[in-house]
Design a protein around this motif. Structure first.
Motif, mmCIF file in Angstrom:
data_model
loop_
_atom_site.group_PDB
_atom_site.id
_atom_site.type_symbol
_atom_site.label_atom_id
_atom_site.label_comp_id
_atom_site.label_asym_id
_atom_site.label_seq_id
_atom_site.Cartn_x
_atom_site.Cartn_y
_atom_site.Cartn_z
ATOM 1 N N ALA A 84 0.809 -1.224 0.000
ATOM 2 C CA ALA A 84 0.000 0.000 0.000
ATOM 3 C C ALA A 84 0.840 1.270 0.000
ATOM 4 C CB ALA A 84 -0.934 0.003 1.208
ATOM 5 N N TRP A 85 2.140 1.152 0.262
ATOM 6 C CA TRP A 85 2.958 2.351 0.463
ATOM 7 C C TRP A 85 3.984 2.511 -0.645
ATOM 8 C CZ3 TRP A 85 -0.083 4.447 3.583
ATOM 9 C CH2 TRP A 85 -0.698 3.716 4.599
ATOM 10 N N HIS A 86 4.171 3.758 -1.087
ATOM 11 C CA HIS A 86 5.171 4.068 -2.101
ATOM 12 C C HIS A 86 6.570 3.953 -1.494
ATOM 13 C CE1 HIS A 86 2.127 6.817 -4.433
ATOM 14 N NE2 HIS A 86 1.656 5.612 -4.180
ATOM 15 N N MET A 87 7.538 3.652 -2.342
ATOM 16 C CA MET A 87 8.935 3.597 -1.898
ATOM 17 C C MET A 87 9.347 4.927 -1.278
ATOM 18 S SD MET A 87 11.972 2.132 -1.707
ATOM 19 C CE MET A 87 12.041 0.761 -2.853
ATOM 20 N N SER A 88 8.992 6.047 -1.953
ATOM 21 C CA SER A 88 9.388 7.367 -1.465
ATOM 22 C C SER A 88 8.814 7.648 -0.087
ATOM 23 C CB SER A 88 8.933 8.449 -2.449
ATOM 24 O OG SER A 88 7.528 8.364 -2.680
ATOM 25 N N ALA A 89 7.540 7.299 0.114
ATOM 26 C CA ALA A 89 6.896 7.556 1.401
ATOM 27 C C ALA A 89 7.564 6.748 2.516
ATOM 28 C CB ALA A 89 5.408 7.211 1.319
ATOM 29 N N PHE A 90 7.849 5.488 2.240
ATOM 30 C CA PHE A 90 8.411 4.637 3.282
ATOM 31 C C PHE A 90 9.836 5.069 3.643
ATOM 32 C CE2 PHE A 90 10.045 0.769 5.258
ATOM 33 C CZ PHE A 90 9.012 0.492 6.143
ATOM 34 N N VAL A 91 10.636 5.423 2.638
ATOM 35 C CA VAL A 91 12.015 5.861 2.914
ATOM 36 C C VAL A 91 12.017 7.167 3.697
ATOM 37 C CG1 VAL A 91 14.156 6.678 1.865
ATOM 38 C CG2 VAL A 91 13.023 4.653 0.951
ATOM 39 N N LEU A 92 11.159 8.115 3.322
ATOM 40 C CA LEU A 92 11.109 9.392 4.046
ATOM 41 C C LEU A 92 10.592 9.200 5.469
ATOM 42 C CD1 LEU A 92 9.869 11.834 1.273
ATOM 43 C CD2 LEU A 92 12.157 11.637 2.240
ATOM 44 N N MET A 93 9.696 8.243 5.661
ATOM 45 C CA MET A 93 9.250 7.928 7.019
ATOM 46 C C MET A 93 10.432 7.415 7.845
ATOM 47 S SD MET A 93 8.546 5.124 9.120
ATOM 48 C CE MET A 93 8.242 3.759 8.000
ATOM 49 N N LEU A 94 11.267 6.559 7.239
ATOM 50 C CA LEU A 94 12.437 6.041 7.950
ATOM 51 C C LEU A 94 13.440 7.158 8.256
ATOM 52 C CD1 LEU A 94 13.073 2.672 6.042
ATOM 53 C CD2 LEU A 94 12.038 2.984 8.289
ATOM 54 N N VAL A 95 13.628 8.074 7.309
ATOM 55 C CA VAL A 95 14.537 9.205 7.542
ATOM 56 C C VAL A 95 14.033 10.034 8.727
ATOM 57 C CG1 VAL A 95 15.410 11.376 6.574
ATOM 58 C CG2 VAL A 95 15.360 9.310 5.166
ATOM 59 N N HIS A 96 12.711 10.204 8.806
ATOM 60 C CA HIS A 96 12.126 10.927 9.939
ATOM 61 C C HIS A 96 12.386 10.179 11.244
ATOM 62 C CE1 HIS A 96 9.203 12.935 12.501
ATOM 63 N NE2 HIS A 96 8.650 11.755 12.750
ATOM 64 N N VAL A 97 12.176 8.882 11.242
ATOM 65 C CA VAL A 97 12.359 8.078 12.462
ATOM 66 C C VAL A 97 13.812 8.096 12.916
ATOM 67 C CG1 VAL A 97 12.291 5.722 13.364
ATOM 68 C CG2 VAL A 97 10.370 6.592 12.021
ATOM 69 N N TYR A 98 14.750 8.032 11.949
ATOM 70 C CA TYR A 98 16.171 7.941 12.280
ATOM 71 C C TYR A 98 16.801 9.299 12.616
ATOM 72 C CZ TYR A 98 16.926 3.006 11.148
ATOM 73 O OH TYR A 98 16.918 1.636 11.158
ATOM 74 N N SER A 99 16.196 10.395 12.124
ATOM 75 C CA SER A 99 16.870 11.688 12.287
ATOM 76 C C SER A 99 15.970 12.800 12.816
ATOM 77 C CB SER A 99 17.443 12.142 10.944
ATOM 78 O OG SER A 99 16.394 12.477 10.041
ATOM 79 N N GLY A 100 14.654 12.586 12.810
ATOM 80 C CA GLY A 100 13.739 13.639 13.222
ATOM 81 C C GLY A 100 13.402 14.610 12.102
ATOM 82 N N TRP A 101 13.906 14.323 10.888
ATOM 83 C CA TRP A 101 13.633 15.220 9.754
ATOM 84 C C TRP A 101 12.133 15.353 9.510
ATOM 85 C CZ3 TRP A 101 10.964 13.791 5.330
ATOM 86 C CH2 TRP A 101 10.903 14.763 4.313
ATOM 87 N N LEU A 102 11.718 16.566 9.097
ATOM 88 C CA LEU A 102 10.328 16.828 8.732
ATOM 89 C C LEU A 102 10.277 17.496 7.364
ATOM 90 C CD1 LEU A 102 8.963 18.235 12.104
ATOM 91 C CD2 LEU A 102 8.370 16.026 11.082
ATOM 92 N N ALA A 103 9.213 17.235 6.633
ATOM 93 C CA ALA A 103 9.028 17.870 5.329
ATOM 94 C C ALA A 103 9.072 19.388 5.482
ATOM 95 C CB ALA A 103 7.685 17.444 4.735
ATOM 96 N N GLY A 104 9.806 20.042 4.576
ATOM 97 C CA GLY A 104 9.931 21.493 4.643
ATOM 98 C C GLY A 104 11.151 21.969 5.399
ATOM 99 N N THR A 105 11.921 21.029 5.983
ATOM 100 C CA THR A 105 13.160 21.379 6.685
ATOM 101 C C THR A 105 14.338 20.792 5.909
ATOM 102 O OG1 THR A 105 13.098 19.385 8.078
ATOM 103 C CG2 THR A 105 11.951 21.353 8.903
ATOM 104 N N PRO A 106 15.575 21.304 6.154
ATOM 105 C CA PRO A 106 16.746 20.777 5.429
ATOM 106 C C PRO A 106 16.937 19.284 5.663
ATOM 107 C CG PRO A 106 17.283 22.840 6.536
ATOM 108 C CD PRO A 106 15.923 22.434 7.027
ATOM 109 N N LEU A 107 17.344 18.596 4.621
ATOM 110 C CA LEU A 107 17.574 17.159 4.731
ATOM 111 C C LEU A 107 18.921 16.877 5.393
ATOM 112 C CD1 LEU A 107 16.397 16.099 1.196
ATOM 113 C CD2 LEU A 107 15.473 15.161 3.316
#
Length: 332
Positions: A24-47
């Motif tokens: 049900a989930w796109h590759m992009s969505a799942f990877v960005l979710m993992l980046v958030h979990v591992y680093s606290g990154w949020l959409a709209g902030t520097p990667l």
């Protein structure tokens, strides 16, 4: 999912060291979710640099390259996993895309209206010559609307009313919608159990898309179906979206305005497409259909409905997050 006592299919895959299928989930969505979990990154902030040069490049899912569907997928994934801050940030990205698209449509409308005004200015002399004809008809004993429209047509003037209305309400054209003896084409949306019947002339008048669809010179499969009086399959479009496009075409109705009684008591009940019952995906389907058929005013209002839903959901997520933060403070 990782609890060994649970008997989900995903849990079994974990036990056997097999990849967990995320259909049900796109590759992009799942990877960005993992980046958030591992680093606290949020959409709209520097990667984070490590992510930008690592997994995001490997899996080709840089946020700048994401489309609306990808952001929506990330938003739904974040909500399901209760990653509230990520969901809020993804929702803001969705809203920004909607606003940007709506401004683009509004610019197109302004340009189209400016072009029409230029054409009218060029025809001032011809209109001046036809004034006498107008006065004869409008001052006649019958005062016939049809006579006035006929003279306007003869003089090359636009007969359609001012947008967003496509047709005058007094014509009551909704009486003819889905009336088999009065229709000459039919459609079968993806979730419809029976065809929806309509008029080629009204649809072609409302949209160049339908004009091309019914063009006898066309060689599309849909055009052939129309020629053979077979229902035109609409595998991408839902019953609710297509019916609301028809109601808009036949009456000028747009979401957020009173529903015509003929529609509310007739086709909307029959095909279960009352606006109050639509969810986000239904409104999105209507928005995309309106854009494809170039029904710009309908697209703008559908976009506004989507934005309202996003704002409402985001407020709900923020309330949940606030309660969670209050609970953490009380425990401390």
């Amino acid at each position: 999912m990782f609890d060994s006592r649970v008997d989900f299919a995903e849990t079994q895959a974990v036990k056997e060291n097999k990849p967990i299928v995320m259909s049900a989930w796109h590759m992009s969505a799942f990877v960005l979710m993992l980046v958030h979990v591992y680093s606290g990154w949020l959409a709209g902030t520097p990667l984070p640099k490590l992510a930008n040069k690592g997994v995001l490049c490997k899996f080709k899912c840089a946020p700048a390259d994401l489309e609306y569907a990808d952001w929506r997928n990330l938003y739904e994934l974040a909500r399901m996993l209760e990653l509230h801050r990520l969901a809020i940030a993804a929702s803001a990205q969705l809203e920004a895309i909607l606003v940007s698209e709506r401004k683009g449509i509004e610019r197109m409308l302004i340009q189209a209206e400016a072009a029409e005004n230029d054409d009218e200015d060029d025809e001032d002399e011809d209109k001046a010559k036809s004034e006498d004809k107008h006065q004869v008809v409008s001052s006649g004993p019958s005062g016939s609307i049809l006579l006035k429209v006929g003279v306007q047509f003869m003089n090359g003037e636009p007969t359609k009313p001012e947008l967003p209305c496509l047709v005058p309400s007094y014509l009551d054209l909704l009486k003819t919608l889905d009336r088999v003896p009065l229709c000459d084409c039919s459609f079968l949306p993806s979730d419809a159990k029976e065809p929806i019947y309509a008029s080629k002339a009204l649809l072609a008048r409302a949209s160049l898309f339908f004009m091309a669809l019914f063009d006898s010179k066309g060689d599309f499969a849909d055009t052939k179906a129309a020629k053979e009086s077979k229902p035109i399959d609409l595998p991408t479009w839902r019953n609710s979206a297509f019916m609301l496009v028809l109601v808009h075409t036949y009456s000028g109705w747009v979401p957020g305005t009173p529903i015509p009684k003929l529609a509310e008591e007739g086709v909307m009940i029959k095909f279960k497409c009352l606006p109050a019952d639509l969810d986000y995906s239904d409104w999105r389907n209507l928005y995309e259909l309106a854009r494809m058929t170039e029904m710009h005013h309908l697209a703008i209002v559908a976009s506004e409905q989507l934005e309202k839903i996003l704002l409402s959901e985001r407020k709900g997520i923020k309330r949940t997050l606030s309660r969670a933060d209050d609970g953490d403070e009380n425990e401390q």
